[in-house]
Design a protein around this motif. Structure first.
Motif, short mmCIF file in Angstrom:
data_model
loop_
_atom_site.label_atom_id
_atom_site.label_comp_id
_atom_site.label_asym_id
_atom_site.label_seq_id
_atom_site.Cartn_x
_atom_site.Cartn_y
_atom_site.Cartn_z
N ALA A 1 0.97 -1.09 -0.05
CA ALA A 1 -0.09 0.07 0.00
C ALA A 1 0.84 1.39 0.09
CB ALA A 1 -1.12 0.01 1.22
N HIS A 2 0.42 2.19 -0.17
CA HIS A 2 1.12 3.90 -0.06
C HIS A 2 1.16 4.08 1.15
CE1 HIS A 2 -0.10 3.49 -4.58
NE2 HIS A 2 1.08 3.82 -4.75
N THR A 3 -0.18 3.90 2.05
CA THR A 3 -0.44 4.27 3.43
C THR A 3 -0.82 3.20 4.17
OG1 THR A 3 -2.27 5.28 2.79
CG2 THR A 3 -0.49 6.84 2.59
N TYR A 4 -0.59 3.30 5.49
CA TYR A 4 -1.13 2.67 6.32
C TYR A 4 -1.87 3.22 7.51
CZ TYR A 4 -0.79 -0.56 10.81
OH TYR A 4 -1.06 -1.39 11.85
N LEU A 5 -2.88 2.82 7.89
CA LEU A 5 -3.66 3.59 8.94
C LEU A 5 -4.13 2.88 10.25
CD1 LEU A 5 -5.06 6.22 9.83
CD2 LEU A 5 -7.15 5.73 8.63
N PRO A 6 -3.02 2.91 11.41
CA PRO A 6 -3.21 2.15 12.49
C PRO A 6 -4.73 2.65 13.33
CG PRO A 6 -1.50 3.46 13.04
CD PRO A 6 -1.93 3.71 11.46
N LYS A 7 -4.90 2.00 14.36
CA LYS A 7 -6.14 2.52 15.29
C LYS A 7 -5.93 3.62 15.80
CE LYS A 7 -8.27 -2.10 15.76
NZ LYS A 7 -9.63 -1.42 15.42
N LEU B 1 -1.39 8.21 10.36
CA LEU B 1 -1.26 7.66 9.21
C LEU B 1 0.11 7.58 9.11
CD1 LEU B 1 -2.86 7.23 6.48
CD2 LEU B 1 -1.93 9.26 5.67
N VAL B 2 0.49 6.58 8.45
CA VAL B 2 1.87 6.18 7.98
C VAL B 2 2.11 6.04 6.52
CG1 VAL B 2 4.01 4.68 8.34
CG2 VAL B 2 2.34 4.86 10.13
N LEU B 3 3.24 7.10 5.96
CA LEU B 3 3.43 7.05 4.74
C LEU B 3 4.27 6.03 4.36
CD1 LEU B 3 3.87 10.98 4.33
CD2 LEU B 3 2.02 9.58 3.31
N VAL B 4 4.02 4.91 3.49
CA VAL B 4 4.76 3.95 3.38
C VAL B 4 5.52 3.76 2.02
CG1 VAL B 4 4.57 1.24 3.12
CG2 VAL B 4 3.22 2.38 4.65
N ALA B 5 5.07 4.13 0.98
CA ALA B 5 5.65 4.05 -0.56
C ALA B 5 5.17 5.30 -1.41
CB ALA B 5 5.20 2.92 -1.08
N ASP B 6 5.87 5.50 -2.00
CA ASP B 6 5.53 6.82 -3.17
C ASP B 6 5.38 6.07 -4.48
OD1 ASP B 6 4.99 9.56 -3.74
OD2 ASP B 6 7.14 9.63 -4.77
#
Length: 369
Positions: free
Chosen positions: A74-80, A84-89
């Motif tokens: 994914a491009h981003t990950y959203l935990p509880k 938000l975490v930016l993962v990939a561009d």
């Protein structure tokens, strides 16, 4: 049609929309472009997923799902937590094949039809941003209020940057030719809204509402609920007057037949109900099981009822057969809503009948007013 956002554009769009975020090391150069020989873009929409697991960042960014599905997922990950975490561009393995009829509707920002493989397919990884939102996807695990608020802001940030409408936001279930069901699950609340079931229709409506306001806008919040007054604690100590047989392969409630102490007066003789809400309680259930073969299992779980209707099942605890009798202590910690009652259920997974020789429930109960 649009070029994918640059790292600087990601940061600017998210900050303007009020999205709390962090940047994973290496995210600005992470992607599948070089490995596949494909360039990410042009982009046409935002595709939303749930993780179907816990603490999924390592798999999404570094491990992947399998050799056939390497990271990033994914491009981003959203935990509880809602951060938000930016993962990939670059290009990410999140969308797989999208039905052509669904993909065309996302591009046109029209109602998305049921995905049809017969309409042809498009590699969604080439053209769709992907977010993985932490949730088990079992229909019971809840998206937190902070998580959903960020989820709405994130999709709105992408749409606002590209001058898209909310129709550019889709769920994996709306594009997948493999019958994917993500995202789904209950949401704790949003704005003045209490708990509700997640749907892409509702997410798009909330994104559309945001886009009708400046990026700095925030939805009105529900007023602070009145403070709960607790009375007690009252002591509860129940047990069995004598053992009973537990047949195999069926759930059976423990009927407590001996009242050693019941200060609340909620436990009538031979009742399987041990607490009535609204209340909070903490304590334990001690079990002794006879004739449970070594290695066989009896499952134990609490269950919530409204009258004669089963409403909620709690996590399972397991009692494993050992030489001699089998013993277990099951913790009891719970808030029980108004109009609900709590019971203990047992499931004998052995081939033959066993004896519940002893079941002693001890708890402190606080009543809510």
């Amino acid at each position: 049609m649009a070029d994918p956002m640059t790292p600087a554009e990601w940061r600017s769009a998210l900050r303007a929309e009020g999205v709390p975020f962090t940047e994973l090391d290496g995210w600005t150069t992470r992607g599948r472009d070089e490995a596949t020989g494909k360039v990410f873009g042009p982009v046409h929409g935002s595709l939303n997923h749930h993780t179907a697991g816990r603490d999924s960042l390592q798999a999404i960014a570094y491990k992947g799902q399998s050799a056939a599905l390497p990271p990033p997922l994914a491009h981003t990950y959203l935990p509880k937590s809602g951060r938000l975490v930016l993962v990939a561009d670059g290009r990410a393995n999140h969308a797989g094949l999208a039905a052509r009829n669904s993909f065309d509707a996302i591009k046109a920002e029209t109602a998305i039809p049921k995905p049809s493989k017969a309409s042809g397919t498009v590699d969604g990884n080439d053209h769709l941003y992907g977010i993985e939102v932490e949730n088990l996807g079992d229909g019971r695990d809840t998206y937190t209020r902070a998580q959903y608020d960020t989820w709405v802001r994130y999709n709105a940030a992408i749409c606002r940057h590209h001058r898209w409408k909310a129709g550019s936001c889709a769920g994996h279930l709306e594009t997948s030719v493999e019958g994917k069901v993500d995202p789904r699950g209950p949401v704790e609340g949003y704005g003045r809204r209490g708990k509700f079931a997640f749907t892409m229709k509702q997410l798009r409506a909330d994104v559309e509402e945001r886009l009708a306001h400046p990026a700095s806008w925030s939805p009105a919040q529900a007023s602070t609920p009145p403070q709960v007054t607790l009375t007690g604690p009252a002591y509860l100590n129940l047990g069995l007057a004598r053992g009973y047989q537990l047949a195999p392969d069926q759930w059976d409630e423990v009927a407590f037949t001996e009242e050693w102490s019941d200060e609340l007066g909620h436990h009538p003789a031979t009742s399987e109900v041990f607490a009535v809400g609204p209340a909070r309680f903490t304590g334990s259930l001690s079990l002794r099981l006879e004739n449970l073969p070594v290695g066989d299992v009896v499952q134990v779980r609490m269950s919530e009822w409204e009258g004669a209707t089963l409403k909620t099942l709690h996590p399972i605890h397991e009692v494993i057969g050992t030489p001699g009798a089998a013993f277990a202590v099951v913790p009891l910690v719970k808030r029980l809503g108004a109009g609900r009652s709590m019971r203990v259920r047992l499931l004998n997974q052995s081939a033959g009948g066993i004896e519940v020789a002893s079941a002693v429930l001890t708890a402190l109960v606080w009543k809510e007013s």
